[in-house]
Design a protein around this motif. Structure first.
Motif, PDB file in Angstrom:
ATOM      1  N   ILE A 334      31.330  53.689   9.953  1.00  0.00           N
ATOM      2  CA  ILE A 334      32.716  53.217   9.834  1.00  0.00           C
ATOM      3  C   ILE A 334      33.235  53.487   8.429  1.00  0.00           C
ATOM      4  O   ILE A 334      34.349  53.998   8.230  1.00  0.00           O
ATOM      5  N   GLN A 337      34.247  56.848   7.934  1.00  0.00           N
ATOM      6  CA  GLN A 337      35.318  57.223   8.859  1.00  0.00           C
ATOM      7  C   GLN A 337      34.833  58.151   9.968  1.00  0.00           C
ATOM      8  O   GLN A 337      35.590  58.958  10.502  1.00  0.00           O
ATOM      9  N   PHE A 339      34.251  57.618  13.184  1.00  0.00           N
ATOM     10  CA  PHE A 339      34.449  56.574  14.178  1.00  0.00           C
ATOM     11  C   PHE A 339      33.796  56.860  15.534  1.00  0.00           C
ATOM     12  O   PHE A 339      33.213  55.946  16.136  1.00  0.00           O
ATOM     13  N   ALA A 342      30.167  56.106  15.056  1.00  0.00           N
ATOM     14  CA  ALA A 342      29.992  54.661  14.912  1.00  0.00           C
ATOM     15  C   ALA A 342      30.066  53.976  16.271  1.00  0.00           C
ATOM     16  O   ALA A 342      29.252  53.091  16.585  1.00  0.00           O
ATOM     17  N   MET A 343      31.024  54.416  17.094  1.00  0.00           N
ATOM     18  CA  MET A 343      31.168  53.835  18.428  1.00  0.00           C
ATOM     19  C   MET A 343      29.889  54.010  19.234  1.00  0.00           C
ATOM     20  O   MET A 343      29.428  53.084  19.916  1.00  0.00           O
ATOM     21  N   ALA A 366      36.123  50.285  15.622  1.00  0.00           N
ATOM     22  CA  ALA A 366      36.099  51.726  15.874  1.00  0.00           C
ATOM     23  C   ALA A 366      37.107  52.115  16.941  1.00  0.00           C
ATOM     24  O   ALA A 366      37.803  53.136  16.819  1.00  0.00           O
ATOM     25  N   LYS A 369      40.591  52.438  15.609  1.00  0.00           N
ATOM     26  CA  LYS A 369      40.797  53.680  14.870  1.00  0.00           C
ATOM     27  C   LYS A 369      40.904  54.882  15.810  1.00  0.00           C
ATOM     28  O   LYS A 369      41.491  55.912  15.447  1.00  0.00           O
TER      29      LYS A 369
END
Length: 443
Positions: A334, A337, A339, A342-343, A366, A369
């Motif tokens: 995260i 950035q 995302f 991260a998800m 996430a 974003k």
């Protein structure tokens, strides 16, 4: 960054249980120097062997005992003496064999059961050790007297103490300590053990009281300072815990467990000194996963997300289903950035533990974003089962409903956000006010 989880793992990794049975020396034969005077039937060779034991002349004692046992293979006293000599020379397999043979020759040998129990504890054979120590508590210690019987109860209590590894039974250990105290007066070590057991049972006030009793008598007690600091860390009373740890470090500056505690309280207070301390610990223990976690956490707090994530990825390579590692990795992604990545990390974490609120928080952020408002609302709904709302989640609720054009819900959550933010989020507060002007005007 889940400091409490990291702390628990770190202390389990480094903290040694004080006064563990694994640290105790083997128990000597009963008054061997007086053997001949007390029992004229003892063979001269055995008397000579025990005289060598008194002088710690293990080579001579071993030679004489081997010669004697060659023709007296079932002499329980000689077998115990041979076990004691082997034990003192760290010939543990031989010692164990001699102790077992002594017990076979004389099942009521208090000393053989006790010494075998202590040896097995040193080898980490908890269940076998407990059997032998428990047997010792049922036997007559003979001329050793109540003090040695109490010693057996204390050894059993320390073995049953859950300690850092979480194994054992605090309730049973407390009962066993009480049995020891029926036979001999309480010692400082007893008070420290009682404090440890109280903490293991969740009785933090009782643990604190016991640690403070020790410190009242000995303000420099490392065990009491460290133990009380651990209680205070659990309560998040970091400044006072720091004072105690500093006092203990004056006595033992290189102790790894104390330095781990010190790093924990510094990191919890965002103290810049935490990073070099944890880096030093990591350099000394590069293969220790708990210290690596701590360093990764502190690096992330200091802004080095790339360095932090390198460590987390190395840990995940060995423990791919560790939820805490996945969440920490996701939080680093995260910050970078990244995302979608991260998800994926947060999603795997929730599949492994559907009640992990931090993972659901990560999914919500996430998803916001990635412009997936419905997923944001789903993640926040699950998260709300486990954690209370705050300004950040109120803002995510509001913006997601706003994107979905649910005006009433968006207005409600924008107001919740403004009521809770207290001026700490100026950009988001300006955005919330602007949206409220539009939404309330168009109702």
């Amino acid at each position: 960054m889940r400091r409490s989880v990291i702390l628990l793992a770190l202390l389990c990794s480094l903290a040694a249980v004080a006064q563990s049975p694994a640290q105790e020396s083997p128990q000597p034969p009963s008054n061997p120097s007086q053997a001949n005077a007390e029992n004229s039937q003892i063979a001269p060779e055995l008397v000579d062997a025990e005289a060598a034991i008194v002088k710690s002349d293990w080579k001579t004692a071993s030679f004489k005992l081997d010669a004697y046992l060659a023709t007296h293979a079932t002499d329980a006293r000689a077998l115990f003496d041979a076990g004691y000599v082997a034990d003192h020379q760290d010939h543990l397999d031989a010692a164990s064999s001699f102790y077992r043979r002594a017990i076979e020759a004389n099942p009521n040998s208090f000393e053989a059961h006790l010494s075998l129990g202590l040896l097995l504890a040193r080898q980490g054979k908890r269940d076998e050790a407990r059997t032998e120590l428990l047997a010792a508590t049922t036997l007559d210690p003979g001329e050793s007297g109540p003090a040695m019987k109490a010693h057996a109860w204390r050894a059993l209590a320390r073995l049953d103490n859950p300690g850092p590894d979480g194994e054992g039974n605090a309730t049973e250990a407390s009962k066993e300590l009480l049995e020891a105290l029926k036979l001999t007066p309480e010692t400082t070590d007893d008070t420290l053990l009682a404090a440890d057991l109280a903490e293991a049972s969740g009785q933090h006030d009782a643990a604190e009281a016991a640690y403070r009793r020790v410190l009242a008598e000995d303000p420099k007690s490392v065990a009491a300072n460290s133990g009380l600091a651990h209680v205070l860390i659990e309560r998040k009373e970091f400044p006072e815990a720091e004072k105690l740890i500093r006092a203990a470090l004056q006595q033992q500056p290189d102790d790894p467990a104390l330095n781990a505690q010190f790093a924990t309280v510094l990191a919890a207070q965002d103290d810049a000194d935490a990073l070099p301390l944890v880096q030093k610990l990591h350099a000394q223990h590069p293969a220790d996963p708990a210290i690596t976690r701590m360093l990764a956490s502190v690096l992330a707090q200091s802004g080095d997300t790339a360095g932090s994530d390198k460590l987390y990825l190395a840990l995940l390579a060995k423990s791919p289903d560790d939820v805490d590692l996945l969440v920490a990795h996701g939080q680093n992604l995260i910050r970078q950035q990244r995302f979608p990545d991260a998800m994926a990390a947060f999603d795997k974490a929730t599949k492994l533990d559907s009640a992990d609120a931090d993972a659901w928080s990560g999914i919500a952020f996430a998803a916001s974003k990635l412009n997936q408002p419905s997923l944001v609302i789903h993640a926040l709904t699950v998260r709300s089962k486990y954690l209370p709302e705050g300004p950040a989640t109120y803002f995510l609720w509001a913006t997601s409903y706003d994107t979905l054009k649910d005006k009433m819900a968006a207005i409600t959550y924008y107001h919740h956000f403004l009521d809770s933010s207290g001026g700490k989020f100026p950009d988001q507060e300006w955005q919330a006010r602007q949206r409220l002007l539009v939404l309330e005007k168009s109702r």
